[in-house]
Scaffold this motif. Structure first.
Motif, PDB file in Angstrom:
ATOM      1  N   PHE A  10       0.824  -1.202   0.000  1.00 56.82           N
ATOM      2  CA  PHE A  10       0.000   0.000   0.000  1.00 56.82           C
ATOM      3  C   PHE A  10       0.862   1.259   0.000  1.00 56.82           C
ATOM      4  O   PHE A  10       0.499   2.258  -0.618  1.00 56.82           O
ATOM      5  N   GLN A  11       2.005   1.227   0.680  1.00 56.19           N
ATOM      6  CA  GLN A  11       2.922   2.366   0.660  1.00 56.19           C
ATOM      7  C   GLN A  11       3.441   2.592  -0.758  1.00 56.19           C
ATOM      8  O   GLN A  11       3.452   3.719  -1.234  1.00 56.19           O
ATOM      9  N   SER A  22       0.691   4.020  -2.855  1.00 50.67           N
ATOM     10  CA  SER A  22       0.372   5.409  -2.517  1.00 50.67           C
ATOM     11  C   SER A  22       1.395   6.385  -3.082  1.00 50.67           C
ATOM     12  O   SER A  22       1.111   7.567  -3.214  1.00 50.67           O
ATOM     13  N   GLN A  23       2.567   5.884  -3.440  1.00 51.97           N
ATOM     14  CA  GLN A  23       3.616   6.746  -3.980  1.00 51.97           C
ATOM     15  C   GLN A  23       3.755   6.646  -5.491  1.00 51.97           C
ATOM     16  O   GLN A  23       4.135   7.614  -6.134  1.00 51.97           O
ATOM     17  N   LYS A  56      -4.625   5.687  -5.882  1.00 49.13           N
ATOM     18  CA  LYS A  56      -3.599   6.270  -5.024  1.00 49.13           C
ATOM     19  C   LYS A  56      -4.219   6.785  -3.725  1.00 49.13           C
ATOM     20  O   LYS A  56      -3.699   6.535  -2.629  1.00 49.13           O
ATOM     21  N   GLN A  57      -5.348   7.476  -3.832  1.00 48.81           N
ATOM     22  CA  GLN A  57      -6.030   7.995  -2.653  1.00 48.81           C
ATOM     23  C   GLN A  57      -6.513   6.858  -1.761  1.00 48.81           C
ATOM     24  O   GLN A  57      -6.389   6.921  -0.536  1.00 48.81           O
ATOM     25  N   TYR A  58      -7.036   5.804  -2.361  1.00 47.26           N
ATOM     26  CA  TYR A  58      -7.483   4.648  -1.586  1.00 47.26           C
ATOM     27  C   TYR A  58      -6.328   4.049  -0.794  1.00 47.26           C
ATOM     28  O   TYR A  58      -6.462   3.758   0.398  1.00 47.26           O
ATOM     29  N   ALA A  59      -5.187   3.882  -1.442  1.00 49.21           N
ATOM     30  CA  ALA A  59      -4.006   3.323  -0.771  1.00 49.21           C
ATOM     31  C   ALA A  59      -3.580   4.223   0.386  1.00 49.21           C
ATOM     32  O   ALA A  59      -3.255   3.742   1.479  1.00 49.21           O
ATOM     33  N   GLN A  60      -3.601   5.533   0.157  1.00 47.98           N
ATOM     34  CA  GLN A  60      -3.210   6.472   1.209  1.00 47.98           C
ATOM     35  C   GLN A  60      -4.183   6.436   2.383  1.00 47.98           C
ATOM     36  O   GLN A  60      -3.770   6.542   3.535  1.00 47.98           O
ATOM     37  N   GLU A  61      -5.469   6.267   2.094  1.00 51.39           N
ATOM     38  CA  GLU A  61      -6.473   6.209   3.159  1.00 51.39           C
ATOM     39  C   GLU A  61      -6.392   4.907   3.950  1.00 51.39           C
ATOM     40  O   GLU A  61      -6.720   4.882   5.138  1.00 51.39           O
ATOM     41  N   LEU A  91      -3.602   3.103   4.555  1.00 47.82           N
ATOM     42  CA  LEU A  91      -2.356   2.941   5.313  1.00 47.82           C
ATOM     43  C   LEU A  91      -2.511   3.138   6.822  1.00 47.82           C
ATOM     44  O   LEU A  91      -2.034   2.297   7.592  1.00 47.82           O
TER      45      LEU A  91
END
Length: 106
Positions: free
Chosen positions: A32-33, A36-37, A45-50, A52
């Motif tokens: 997920f990190q 997100s990058q 990307k937003q889903y992965a950031q949310e 984490l």
């Protein structure tokens, strides 16, 4: 993993299960990190950031479960050491850099 766990009972099962759980959480956080990058799709990307922070909280719970099952701190640290300090890691790291009992990413 299933075959390995089927051969164990009691405390041995609990310890191995929680170590496997820690390894899975570490792998998920890394994926997920990275997403997100590096993913260009903004929704993904937003889903992965949310996700984490939730994964990090789950890792903290997995660490507590491992400790309760009798897994020593050095083993927990060896499993979580590949995570950067600001992404996950052991309760020891969290307490030293964020204060005891405080949650990451507040």
């Amino acid at each position: 993993t299933q075959a390995k766990l089927e051969k164990l009972n009691g405390a041995e099962f609990d310890q191995q299960y929680t170590k496997d759980m820690l390894e899975d959480h570490v792998a998920d956080i890394k994926k997920f990190q990275k997403a997100s990058q590096s993913i260009e799709d903004t929704d993904v990307k937003q889903y992965a950031q949310e996700c984490l922070p939730k994964l990090q909280t789950h890792l903290q719970h997995a660490e507590s479960a491992a400790k309760s099952a009798g897994v020593d701190q050095s083993t927990i640290t060896s499993i979580t050491k590949s995570l950067p300090a600001d992404i996950g890691g052991t309760g020891e790291n969290q307490e030293s850099s964020h204060g005891a009992g405080q949650q990451r990413n507040q």
